[in-house]
Design a protein around this motif. Structure first.
Motif, PDB file in Angstrom:
ATOM      1  N   LYS A  78      64.392 -26.501  73.294  1.00  0.00           N
ATOM      2  CA  LYS A  78      65.673 -26.048  72.756  1.00  0.00           C
ATOM      3  C   LYS A  78      65.572 -25.763  71.261  1.00  0.00           C
ATOM      4  O   LYS A  78      66.108 -24.765  70.772  1.00  0.00           O
ATOM      5  N   LEU A  79      64.888 -26.624  70.519  1.00  0.00           N
ATOM      6  CA  LEU A  79      64.743 -26.423  69.084  1.00  0.00           C
ATOM      7  C   LEU A  79      63.992 -25.129  68.774  1.00  0.00           C
ATOM      8  O   LEU A  79      64.348 -24.399  67.860  1.00  0.00           O
ATOM      9  N   SER A  80      62.986 -24.834  69.569  1.00  0.00           N
ATOM     10  CA  SER A  80      62.170 -23.652  69.306  1.00  0.00           C
ATOM     11  C   SER A  80      62.758 -22.388  69.912  1.00  0.00           C
ATOM     12  O   SER A  80      62.295 -21.295  69.605  1.00  0.00           O
ATOM     13  N   GLY A  81      63.749 -22.510  70.776  1.00  0.00           N
ATOM     14  CA  GLY A  81      64.331 -21.330  71.410  1.00  0.00           C
ATOM     15  C   GLY A  81      63.509 -20.839  72.581  1.00  0.00           C
ATOM     16  O   GLY A  81      63.549 -19.663  72.923  1.00  0.00           O
ATOM     17  N   MET A  82      62.754 -21.735  73.212  1.00  0.00           N
ATOM     18  CA  MET A  82      61.939 -21.345  74.352  1.00  0.00           C
ATOM     19  C   MET A  82      62.502 -21.846  75.669  1.00  0.00           C
ATOM     20  O   MET A  82      61.796 -21.875  76.672  1.00  0.00           O
ATOM     21  N   GLY A  83      63.758 -22.213  75.670  1.00  0.00           N
ATOM     22  CA  GLY A  83      64.372 -22.613  76.914  1.00  0.00           C
ATOM     23  C   GLY A  83      64.523 -21.406  77.828  1.00  0.00           C
ATOM     24  O   GLY A  83      64.864 -20.312  77.385  1.00  0.00           O
ATOM     25  N   LEU A  84      64.252 -21.591  79.101  1.00  0.00           N
ATOM     26  CA  LEU A  84      64.376 -20.493  80.047  1.00  0.00           C
ATOM     27  C   LEU A  84      65.828 -20.345  80.459  1.00  0.00           C
ATOM     28  O   LEU A  84      66.482 -21.317  80.831  1.00  0.00           O
ATOM     29  N   VAL A  85      66.335 -19.118  80.372  1.00  0.00           N
ATOM     30  CA  VAL A  85      67.710 -18.832  80.757  1.00  0.00           C
ATOM     31  C   VAL A  85      67.723 -17.682  81.748  1.00  0.00           C
ATOM     32  O   VAL A  85      66.866 -16.795  81.711  1.00  0.00           O
ATOM     33  N   ALA A  86      68.702 -17.708  82.641  1.00  0.00           N
ATOM     34  CA  ALA A  86      68.862 -16.629  83.616  1.00  0.00           C
ATOM     35  C   ALA A  86      69.784 -15.573  83.028  1.00  0.00           C
ATOM     36  O   ALA A  86      70.857 -15.882  82.523  1.00  0.00           O
ATOM     37  N   CYS A  87      69.351 -14.347  83.059  1.00  0.00           N
ATOM     38  CA  CYS A  87      70.158 -13.230  82.568  1.00  0.00           C
ATOM     39  C   CYS A  87      70.911 -12.650  83.760  1.00  0.00           C
ATOM     40  O   CYS A  87      70.376 -11.816  84.488  1.00  0.00           O
ATOM     41  N   SER A  88      72.136 -13.120  83.970  1.00  0.00           N
ATOM     42  CA  SER A  88      72.910 -12.651  85.113  1.00  0.00           C
ATOM     43  C   SER A  88      74.360 -12.446  84.700  1.00  0.00           C
ATOM     44  O   SER A  88      74.830 -13.024  83.725  1.00  0.00           O
TER      45      SER A  88
END
Length: 166
Positions: A78-88
């Motif tokens: 989360k700090l680095s901005g590498m959390g995987l998110v779903a683009c939906s």
């Protein structure tokens, strides 16, 4: 005509001397940086990862500050901005992507560490090949490198006490 040639030679000599002086200064700065990196808590644990050197370590530490404040790999993601998110949106189900909401430089250094680890360590190569070539939901290469680097080094960075139990 000879004045121009002589002036050119002098300029080249001066630039060569400047380059040599800057190289010497760079060596001194890097050696001081490496000495300081050895003083950081958990630095030896991170350096034990194949492919991660002192330059990458200093970049990661500069982005994270105190490593001991992280209990879980999710916090580092989360700090680095590498959390995987779903683009939906609505009925549309997009691909999973990296969120990019976080510290850009930390993300850069973690990515460099992951690329280096995939190149140098056989275990990381195997994981990378598995995640990118599996039949069921293969991941993009950059997402795999980031995910593998954080999850497989979780024991080294976050829980160094439990490192022997991994």
């Amino acid at each position: 005509m000879t004045d121009g040639k002589d002036a050119g030679r002098e300029a080249v000599k001066w630039f060569a001397e400047q380059i040599l002086q800057l190289d010497e200064q760079l060596v001194e700065i890097e050696s001081a940086l490496h000495r300081k990196c050895r003083e950081i808590p958990y630095a030896e644990n991170i350096l034990a990862i194949q492919g991660v050197g002192e330059n990458i370590l200093s970049g990661i530490v500069a982005g994270m500050a105190d490593i001991s404040r992280f209990d879980d790999v999710k916090k580092i993601q989360k700090l680095s901005g590498m959390g995987l998110v779903a683009c939906s949106s609505g009925k549309y189900k997009g691909q999973t992507k990296i969120s990019h909401r976080g510290r850009k430089r930390l993300r850069y250094w973690l990515f460099q560490a992951a690329k280096s680890a995939v190149f140098h360590a056989e275990e990381f190569k195997e994981l990378h090949v598995y995640y990118t070539t599996r039949d069921n939901n293969p991941l993009k290469k950059d997402a795999v490198i980031d995910r593998d680097s954080l999850q497989d080094t979780k024991g080294d960075i976050c829980n160094p006490k439990d490192r022997d139990n991994l």
